[in-house]
Write a protein that holds these residues in place. Structure first.
Motif, mmCIF file in Angstrom:
data_model
loop_
_atom_site.group_PDB
_atom_site.id
_atom_site.type_symbol
_atom_site.label_atom_id
_atom_site.label_comp_id
_atom_site.label_asym_id
_atom_site.label_seq_id
_atom_site.Cartn_x
_atom_site.Cartn_y
_atom_site.Cartn_z
ATOM 1 N N PHE A 167 0.808 -1.220 0.000
ATOM 2 C CA PHE A 167 0.000 0.000 0.000
ATOM 3 C C PHE A 167 0.841 1.270 0.000
ATOM 4 C CE2 PHE A 167 -2.923 -3.167 1.777
ATOM 5 C CZ PHE A 167 -3.924 -3.073 0.823
ATOM 6 N N LEU A 168 2.116 1.130 0.327
ATOM 7 C CA LEU A 168 2.975 2.310 0.295
ATOM 8 C C LEU A 168 3.358 2.601 -1.150
ATOM 9 C CD1 LEU A 168 5.308 1.665 3.344
ATOM 10 C CD2 LEU A 168 3.610 3.483 3.105
ATOM 11 N N PRO A 169 3.271 3.890 -1.544
ATOM 12 C CA PRO A 169 3.597 4.210 -2.945
ATOM 13 C C PRO A 169 5.088 3.986 -3.212
ATOM 14 C CG PRO A 169 3.244 6.209 -1.664
ATOM 15 C CD PRO A 169 2.882 5.076 -0.771
ATOM 16 N N LYS A 170 5.364 3.519 -4.413
ATOM 17 C CA LYS A 170 6.754 3.188 -4.779
ATOM 18 C C LYS A 170 7.635 4.439 -4.883
ATOM 19 C CE LYS A 170 6.976 -1.363 -5.705
ATOM 20 N NZ LYS A 170 6.823 -1.973 -4.363
ATOM 21 N N ASP A 171 6.995 5.609 -5.088
ATOM 22 C CA ASP A 171 7.848 6.790 -5.245
ATOM 23 C C ASP A 171 8.524 7.208 -3.934
ATOM 24 O OD1 ASP A 171 5.654 7.822 -3.987
ATOM 25 O OD2 ASP A 171 5.065 9.162 -5.639
ATOM 26 N N LEU A 172 8.152 6.559 -2.836
ATOM 27 C CA LEU A 172 8.841 6.834 -1.570
ATOM 28 C C LEU A 172 10.326 6.490 -1.631
ATOM 29 C CD1 LEU A 172 6.609 5.877 1.480
ATOM 30 C CD2 LEU A 172 7.435 8.110 0.734
ATOM 31 N N ILE A 173 10.680 5.514 -2.496
ATOM 32 C CA ILE A 173 12.103 5.119 -2.586
ATOM 33 C C ILE A 173 12.937 6.299 -3.052
ATOM 34 C CG2 ILE A 173 13.747 3.522 -3.642
ATOM 35 C CD1 ILE A 173 11.416 1.616 -4.145
#
Ligand code: ADP
Ligand code: MG
Lengths: 254, 245
Positions: free
Chosen positions: B69-75
């Motif tokens: 559920f966490l968006p991938k753009d957080l990386i």
């Protein structure tokens, strides 16, 4: 002429120089002799103003250095040439650049004049084919020659040498001693040399000051040193059998 | 007690650095030499470390973001934040304390023990200015090094993330642009400016005031590295406290 009046110097409370008075004349090679650790280097660095003395006074001609302003000291320093024990050549510069350096710093001469004057000095100390070399590419004797050339390039009135022939073979040592003496006479410089080399004492000891544990224990010339009945100095000078014999022969001949 | 008297000596040294100036013609050459050895000479190692540590930061972030559920753009976002805020300005400065710092201490220290500094002094040169000022000026280019480190760190993160299959190129780039606060960059460069001054002066202090021989030059470099890092870390804390809270 340099006069030293009753100077003392201590480091962290332990006295190294203890009330030394003497004088050094123009055009003469003056020697400071004494065992390792007797305070020769400290004495020289006091003369140079690299160390402040704790008491006493040092006069260059008739001006006391401890009363000089920073500006006057800077002027005086440009009249002083110094040959350090390890030569102290700038190891990032070539031989020629080392010798040109003081002039580049303190004169308005253009590069051609500076180079020309540097090469006169190089010739004077008989350095051959070394201009483009770096200090770690030349021998100990050559390093001394470079150091001497660098110290005379500004036509100093005073020349100080700290053990100029330490680490040299006896033959080179004598050549360096003679070079210093010739330069002293030629340019009429007041020269002070630290040494514990007995050959130098005999060859160029026009005036000798003997330091013992930071005190002046004797002074005189190399002629006086044969006749002296001062035990400390004759023990030091004649610590080798060879010199004992030379002395005996000399005294018998007289 | 020793530390306090050394701090006093350090500030006296700084005062002397800006005392009597060396001839500009000579000073200019020294500055160029120092730019070459301190700045240009460090680019290789800084680039190498930044690129790979950037890569590791992004992989670690990706591995900690297993929740779908966490968006991938957080990386991309997390990589950017840690590199700009801490890794580039602080971590690289500690590495530079080792590289540039020990170079400065040992080169000045060698000049000290071989009496080259005395020789300069005898000639009537202000050795503080001659030896230390060019290093301070050369390190004014240090923010450039940090800039390169930031860029390569994020680039390394991008490569590791995209080619490791943790997110798409689009997601990562979106992450880099997410919530961008220009002040964070300002903050990073304020830190860098302070660190560059520390990197030039503390190692110089340890070289200039050392005594002894070749063995002591080695010891002085180690001590200099420790103090330079300690001061950088403390200053980092102080500046962060002042600017970010
Ligand atoms: N900078 C200094 N700090 C403390 N002690 C020193 C310093 N320089 C020299 N000394 C001490 O002074 C004494 C004399 O040294 P030095 O003048 O170098 O002797 P010499 O040159 O006659 O061999 C030695 O005991 C030395 O340890
Ligand atoms: Mg000595």
């Amino acid at each position: 002429m340099i006069k030293v009046k009753n100077i003392s110097k201590e480091f962290d409370g332990s006295p190294i120089l203890k009330g030394i008075s003497t004088f050094f004349e123009k055009g003469k090679t003056n020697l400071i002799i004494g065992q390792s650790g007797s305070g020769k280097t400290v004495f020289l660095k006091c003369l140079l103003g690299l160390f402040e003395t704790n008491s006493g006074q040092i006069f260059f001609e008739n001006s006391p250095i401890n009363l000089m302003t920073t500006k006057e000291r800077t002027v005086l320093r440009q009249e002083i040439g110094m040959v350090f024990q390890g030569s102290a050549l700038f190891d990032s510069m070539t031989v020629e650049e080392n010798i040109m350096f003081p002039m580049q710093m303190f004169t308005k001469k253009d590069d051609d004049e500076v180079r020309e004057r540097a090469n006169q000095a190089i010739k004077r100390v008989n350095l051959i084919n070394a201009n483009e070399k770096y200090p770690d590419e030349i021998s100990g004797g050559m390093k001394k020659r470079v150091a001497i050339a660098r110290s005379i390039v500004m036509n100093p009135k005073y020349l100080f040498c700290d053990e100029p022939n330490s680490g040299l073979d006896p033959k080179t040592a004598i050549l360096i001693d003679n070079l210093i003496q010739e330069i002293t006479e030629e340019y009429n410089i007041t020269t002070v040399i630290n040494t514990h080399d007995m050959n130098s004492v005999m060859e160029i000891g026009e005036k000798i000051v003997f330091l013992l544990n930071g005190k002046k224990a004797w002074e005189g010339s190399n002629k006086d040193i044969f006749n002296t009945d001062n035990e400390a100095v004759s023990n030091f000078v004649y610590s080798s059998d060879l010199f004992k014999k030379v002395r005996k022969m000399y005294l018998e001949k007289k | 007690m020793r530390v306090i008297s050394n701090i006093g000596k350090y500030f006296l040294m700084l005062q002397n650095v800006f005392g009597k100036f060396t001839k500009w013609k000579v000073l200019r050459q020294l500055i160029f030499k120092d730019i070459e050895s301190l700045i240009i000479g460090s680019l290789g190692i800084v680039s190498f470390i930044s690129f790979f540590v950037g890569g590791v930061v992004s992989i670690q972030t990706a591995l900690n973001l297993e929740n779908p559920f966490l968006p991938k753009d957080l990386i991309g976002f997390a990589t950017r934040q840690s590199i700009i805020l801490e890794f580039a300005p602080t971590f690289i400065s500690i590495i530079m304390a080792g590289k540039v710092g020990s170079y400065i201490t040992s080169s000045i220290g060698t000049m000290k023990v071989t009496e080259q500094i005395d020789a300069l002094e005898v000639m009537g040169i202000n050795t503080y200015n001659y030896l230390i000022f060019p290093k301070i000026i050369a390190l004014l280019l240090y923010p450039l090094v940090i800039c390169i480190s930031m860029f390569l760190g994020i680039f390394g993160g991008y490569i590791a993330c995209v080619y490791g299959g943790f997110s798409t190129s689009g997601e990562f780039i979106q992450g880099i642009q997410l919530d961008f606060t220009p002040f964070h960059v300002t903050y990073a460069f304020i830190k860098t400016a302070f660190f560059s001054f520390i990197l030039a002066t503390i190692p110089s202090f340890h070289g200039y005031f050392m005594t002894g021989g070749a063995l002591e030059v080695g010891k002085a470099s180690t001590v200099s590295f420790v103090w330079t890092s300690v001061v950088i870390i403390l200053l980092n804390y102080l500046i962060t406290q002042l600017l970010l809270t």
